[in-house]
Design a protein around this motif. Sequence first.
Motif, PDB file in Angstrom:
ATOM      1  N   LEU A 118      15.478  41.002  45.936  1.00  0.00           N
ATOM      2  CA  LEU A 118      15.901  41.950  45.281  1.00  0.00           C
ATOM      3  C   LEU A 118      14.395  42.433  44.384  1.00  0.00           C
ATOM      4  N   ASN A 119      13.929  41.460  43.831  1.00  0.00           N
ATOM      5  CA  ASN A 119      12.743  41.716  43.106  1.00  0.00           C
ATOM      6  C   ASN A 119      11.736  40.781  43.454  1.00  0.00           C
ATOM      7  N   PRO A 120      10.848  41.164  44.169  1.00  0.00           N
ATOM      8  CA  PRO A 120       9.883  40.234  44.894  1.00  0.00           C
ATOM      9  C   PRO A 120       8.951  39.733  43.938  1.00  0.00           C
ATOM     10  N   SER A 121       8.290  38.581  43.744  1.00  0.00           N
ATOM     11  CA  SER A 121       7.424  38.025  42.880  1.00  0.00           C
ATOM     12  C   SER A 121       6.061  38.029  43.453  1.00  0.00           C
ATOM     13  N   LEU A 122       5.049  38.103  42.479  1.00  0.00           N
ATOM     14  CA  LEU A 122       3.683  38.189  42.810  1.00  0.00           C
ATOM     15  C   LEU A 122       3.095  36.883  43.581  1.00  0.00           C
ATOM     16  N   ASP A 123       3.705  35.697  43.380  1.00  0.00           N
ATOM     17  CA  ASP A 123       3.273  34.637  43.988  1.00  0.00           C
ATOM     18  C   ASP A 123       3.906  34.609  45.507  1.00  0.00           C
ATOM     19  N   GLY A 124       4.721  35.262  45.944  1.00  0.00           N
ATOM     20  CA  GLY A 124       5.121  35.248  47.127  1.00  0.00           C
ATOM     21  C   GLY A 124       6.399  34.655  47.479  1.00  0.00           C
ATOM     22  N   ASN A 125       6.906  34.050  46.286  1.00  0.00           N
ATOM     23  CA  ASN A 125       8.205  33.445  46.292  1.00  0.00           C
ATOM     24  C   ASN A 125       9.435  34.138  46.394  1.00  0.00           C
ATOM     25  N   THR A 126      10.258  34.027  47.370  1.00  0.00           N
ATOM     26  CA  THR A 126      11.443  34.913  47.476  1.00  0.00           C
ATOM     27  C   THR A 126      12.693  34.399  47.057  1.00  0.00           C
ATOM     28  N   VAL A 127      12.781  33.226  46.234  1.00  0.00           N
ATOM     29  CA  VAL A 127      14.134  32.719  45.456  1.00  0.00           C
ATOM     30  C   VAL A 127      14.352  33.396  44.200  1.00  0.00           C
ATOM     31  N   GLU A 128      15.429  33.952  44.237  1.00  0.00           N
ATOM     32  CA  GLU A 128      16.034  34.597  42.980  1.00  0.00           C
ATOM     33  C   GLU A 128      16.962  33.631  42.568  1.00  0.00           C
ATOM     34  N   LEU A 129      16.751  32.752  41.385  1.00  0.00           N
ATOM     35  CA  LEU A 129      17.561  31.879  40.858  1.00  0.00           C
ATOM     36  C   LEU A 129      18.784  32.212  40.605  1.00  0.00           C
ATOM     37  N   SER A 130      19.021  33.705  39.985  1.00  0.00           N
ATOM     38  CA  SER A 130      20.615  34.175  39.789  1.00  0.00           C
ATOM     39  C   SER A 130      21.363  34.338  41.130  1.00  0.00           C
ATOM     40  N   VAL A 131      20.742  34.820  42.102  1.00  0.00           N
ATOM     41  CA  VAL A 131      21.346  35.151  43.265  1.00  0.00           C
ATOM     42  C   VAL A 131      21.675  33.713  43.839  1.00  0.00           C
ATOM     43  N   GLU A 132      20.624  32.605  43.760  1.00  0.00           N
ATOM     44  CA  GLU A 132      21.239  31.200  44.422  1.00  0.00           C
ATOM     45  C   GLU A 132      22.276  30.621  43.544  1.00  0.00           C
ATOM     46  N   GLN A 133      22.160  30.764  42.261  1.00  0.00           N
ATOM     47  CA  GLN A 133      23.443  30.118  41.391  1.00  0.00           C
ATOM     48  C   GLN A 133      24.449  30.779  41.802  1.00  0.00           C
ATOM     49  N   MET A 134      24.658  31.877  41.922  1.00  0.00           N
ATOM     50  CA  MET A 134      25.724  32.799  42.296  1.00  0.00           C
ATOM     51  C   MET A 134      26.247  32.254  43.603  1.00  0.00           C
ATOM     52  N   GLU A 135      25.706  32.133  44.740  1.00  0.00           N
ATOM     53  CA  GLU A 135      25.934  31.771  45.821  1.00  0.00           C
ATOM     54  C   GLU A 135      26.558  30.214  45.736  1.00  0.00           C
ATOM     55  N   PHE A 136      25.961  29.498  45.000  1.00  0.00           N
ATOM     56  CA  PHE A 136      26.194  28.146  45.036  1.00  0.00           C
ATOM     57  C   PHE A 136      27.578  28.010  44.130  1.00  0.00           C
ATOM     58  N   SER A 137      27.812  28.830  43.258  1.00  0.00           N
ATOM     59  CA  SER A 137      28.982  28.851  42.351  1.00  0.00           C
ATOM     60  C   SER A 137      30.007  29.333  43.337  1.00  0.00           C
ATOM     61  N   GLU A 138      29.846  30.481  43.964  1.00  0.00           N
ATOM     62  CA  GLU A 138      30.874  30.711  45.040  1.00  0.00           C
ATOM     63  C   GLU A 138      31.306  29.889  46.069  1.00  0.00           C
ATOM     64  N   ASN A 139      30.205  29.129  46.800  1.00  0.00           N
ATOM     65  CA  ASN A 139      30.385  28.067  47.572  1.00  0.00           C
ATOM     66  C   ASN A 139      31.134  26.745  47.061  1.00  0.00           C
ATOM     67  N   SER A 140      31.000  26.519  45.872  1.00  0.00           N
ATOM     68  CA  SER A 140      31.703  25.262  45.255  1.00  0.00           C
ATOM     69  C   SER A 140      33.106  25.813  45.206  1.00  0.00           C
ATOM     70  N   LEU A 141      33.309  26.975  44.595  1.00  0.00           N
ATOM     71  CA  LEU A 141      34.741  27.786  44.291  1.00  0.00           C
ATOM     72  C   LEU A 141      35.481  27.603  45.664  1.00  0.00           C
ATOM     73  N   ARG A 142      35.205  27.922  46.681  1.00  0.00           N
ATOM     74  CA  ARG A 142      35.457  27.981  47.994  1.00  0.00           C
ATOM     75  C   ARG A 142      36.043  26.651  48.291  1.00  0.00           C
ATOM     76  N   TYR A 143      35.067  25.609  48.186  1.00  0.00           N
ATOM     77  CA  TYR A 143      35.198  24.257  48.565  1.00  0.00           C
ATOM     78  C   TYR A 143      36.202  23.740  47.752  1.00  0.00           C
ATOM     79  N   MET A 144      36.219  23.752  46.584  1.00  0.00           N
ATOM     80  CA  MET A 144      37.488  23.340  45.696  1.00  0.00           C
ATOM     81  C   MET A 144      38.723  23.994  46.122  1.00  0.00           C
ATOM     82  N   THR A 145      39.045  25.178  46.332  1.00  0.00           N
ATOM     83  CA  THR A 145      40.127  25.953  46.741  1.00  0.00           C
ATOM     84  C   THR A 145      40.661  25.385  48.138  1.00  0.00           C
ATOM     85  N   THR A 146      39.727  25.243  49.089  1.00  0.00           N
ATOM     86  CA  THR A 146      39.976  24.487  50.485  1.00  0.00           C
ATOM     87  C   THR A 146      40.560  23.109  50.085  1.00  0.00           C
ATOM     88  N   LEU A 147      40.143  22.346  49.220  1.00  0.00           N
ATOM     89  CA  LEU A 147      40.568  21.067  48.910  1.00  0.00           C
ATOM     90  C   LEU A 147      41.871  20.586  48.376  1.00  0.00           C
TER      91      LEU A 147
END
Length: 105
Positions: A59-88
């Motif tokens: 969404l916001n490209p960086s100047l060094d060419g890195n496309t990782v957006e930490l807030s997006v990754e953390q949100m996806e990780f949290s959502e994945n963890s929540l789904r896993y715990m719900t399934t368990l």
Amino acid sequence: MLASNIANAGTPGYKARDMDFDRELARQVGDSPVRKTSARHIDNLAGVSGNGVQYRVPLNPSLDGNTVELSVEQMEFSENSLRYMTTLSFLNRRISGLMTAIKGE
């Protein structure tokens, strides 16, 4: 994949990777040589192949060419963890109910 993206958030030129889980699951279920004995059974769920890997568009490209957006990754990780715990939790309740029925309580 999410943990790898988070770990490489500061690496110049790193491209954030992702996969379409629904499409990969459909591909795996459709290609399985295992015979199903019931329509409710799921076929072989083998490991994800390398060709299912995609790259995220930032969404916001960086100047060094890195496309990782930490807030997006953390949100996806949290959502994945929540789904896993719900399934368990659902599985735990189901197994507890079956054990109660088996014991006759």
